[in-house]
Design an enzyme around this catalytic site. Structure first.
Site, PDB file in Angstrom:
ATOM      1  N   THR A  53       0.869  -1.214  -0.123  1.00 42.05           N
ATOM      2  CA  THR A  53      -0.177   0.063   0.103  1.00 42.05           C
ATOM      3  C   THR A  53       1.088   1.219   0.066  1.00 42.05           C
ATOM      4  OG1 THR A  53      -1.585  -1.183   1.291  1.00 42.05           O
ATOM      5  CG2 THR A  53      -1.848   1.157   1.200  1.00 42.05           C
ATOM      6  N   ARG A 102      -2.334   5.787   7.415  1.00 43.27           N
ATOM      7  CA  ARG A 102      -2.494   4.440   7.726  1.00 43.27           C
ATOM      8  C   ARG A 102      -2.322   4.186   9.326  1.00 43.27           C
ATOM      9  NH1 ARG A 102      -0.722  -1.421   5.891  1.00 43.27           N
ATOM     10  NH2 ARG A 102      -2.420  -1.059   4.263  1.00 43.27           N
TER      11      ARG A 102
END
Ligand code: NCD
Length: 301
Positions: A53, A102
């Site tokens: 990611t 995140r």
């Protein structure tokens, strides 16, 4: 001024917005990259481990012509006790035009979005959502299947602790896929049925996989089990996707996994390497989908 916006979840994103992002991703995929965000600054604020990611957002941002900076919780002032909002305000004051975040706590990106002026992109918040992953999964499915409507998509494994599952459930249900969930009660409580209308729980993997168009495997989120003592031996006997089990799906079924996969646990190595697996393709497509997401969020789509 172009209108900027945050991407926090797929639950509240409309079908039209999702379709727009997926179409834009296709354009990004088929045309040579254009630096449409030239000179912009993107901060990648990662409070949790990440390989695909993070690199995917970073490469996508660079292909769009931006400057990127990665901030990880260990090696920044976060370690010195700075709060999430103060870190966000610092990045904004430094000139960040967008923050990709995140965080281990569900809801953290919403807190940033409420307190900052720049658009926030959720790159995974606790057990809640991982919207760019849901989008890239839909994009990948649509490279193999004509439409999401009516597809039988079976998700197997740790649904309860998976933000990937949650984002996929919201998107796929909005587009009329038949989503079947499979896993043991500890990792898939009946309350999962309330996530979206029309979901089904099937406890036996053979029955769940039968006639599926898409089989999506999920890692057991060991870091989120909090005291739950899962018997790994029993789990892999009952829930591992093996070649024999995959034979029960449609002959043109695809196998997906958001990664990181644990070979020999949720997925047999032969399945991970089989021609039906599209796992590397998911990773590859992620770059185009994130280019589209960043363009939309920064108002230059
Ligand atoms: C997932 C995540 O972090 O939610 N990975 C990813 O971003 N592709 C899934 C996982 O950690 O199992």
């Amino acid at each position: 001024m172009p209108r900027t916006r945050s991407l926090l979840d797929l639950e509240h994103l409309s079908r039209d917005d999702i379709t727009f992002i997926l179409k834009l991703a296709r354009t990004m995929h088929t045309r040579a990259p254009r630096p449409r965000l030239k000179g912009k600054r993107i901060a990648l604020l990662f409070y949790e481990a990440s390989t695909r990611t993070r690199v995917s957002f970073e490469f996508a941002a660079k292909l769009l012509g931006t400057h990127t900076s990665i901030i990880s919780a260990t090696a920044s002032s976060v370690e010195k006790g700075e709060s999430l909002v103060d870190t966000g305000k610092t990045l904004q004051a430094l000139g960040a035009d967008c923050i990709v975040v995140r965080h281990p706590s569900s809801g953290a990106p919403y807190v940033l979005a409420r307190n900052l002026r720049v658009p926030i992109i959720n790159a995974g918040d606790g057990m809640h959502e991982h919207p760019s992953q849901g989008l890239l999964d839909a994009y990948t499915i649509l490279r193999h299947k004509k439409s999401l409507k009516g597809l039988k998509v079976t998700m197997i494994g740790d649904i309860q602790h998976s933000r990937v599952a949650r984002s996929n459930i919201h998107l796929l249900s909005k587009f009329g896929a038949q989503v079947v969930l499979c896993g043991p009660a500890e990792l898939l409580p009946e309350t999962a049925l309330t996530l979206a209308p029309g979901l089904k729980i099937v406890r036996h993997i053979e029955e769940a996989v039968r006639k599926s168009d898409v089989v999506m495997m999920l890692r057991v989120q060991k870091e989120r089990l909090a005291g739950l003592n899962l018997d790994s031996e029993k789990y892999h006997i009952q829930y591992q996707l093996t070649l024999d089990r995959l034979k029960l799906a449609k002959s043109d079924a695809i196998v997906m996994h958001p990664g990181p996969m644990v070979r020999g646990m949720e997925i047999q190595t032969e399945v991970a390497d089989s021609p039906q697996a599209v796992i590397e393709e998911q990773v590859h497509n992620g770059v185009y989908v994130r280019m589209a997401v960043m363009s939309v969020c920064m108002g230059v789509a």
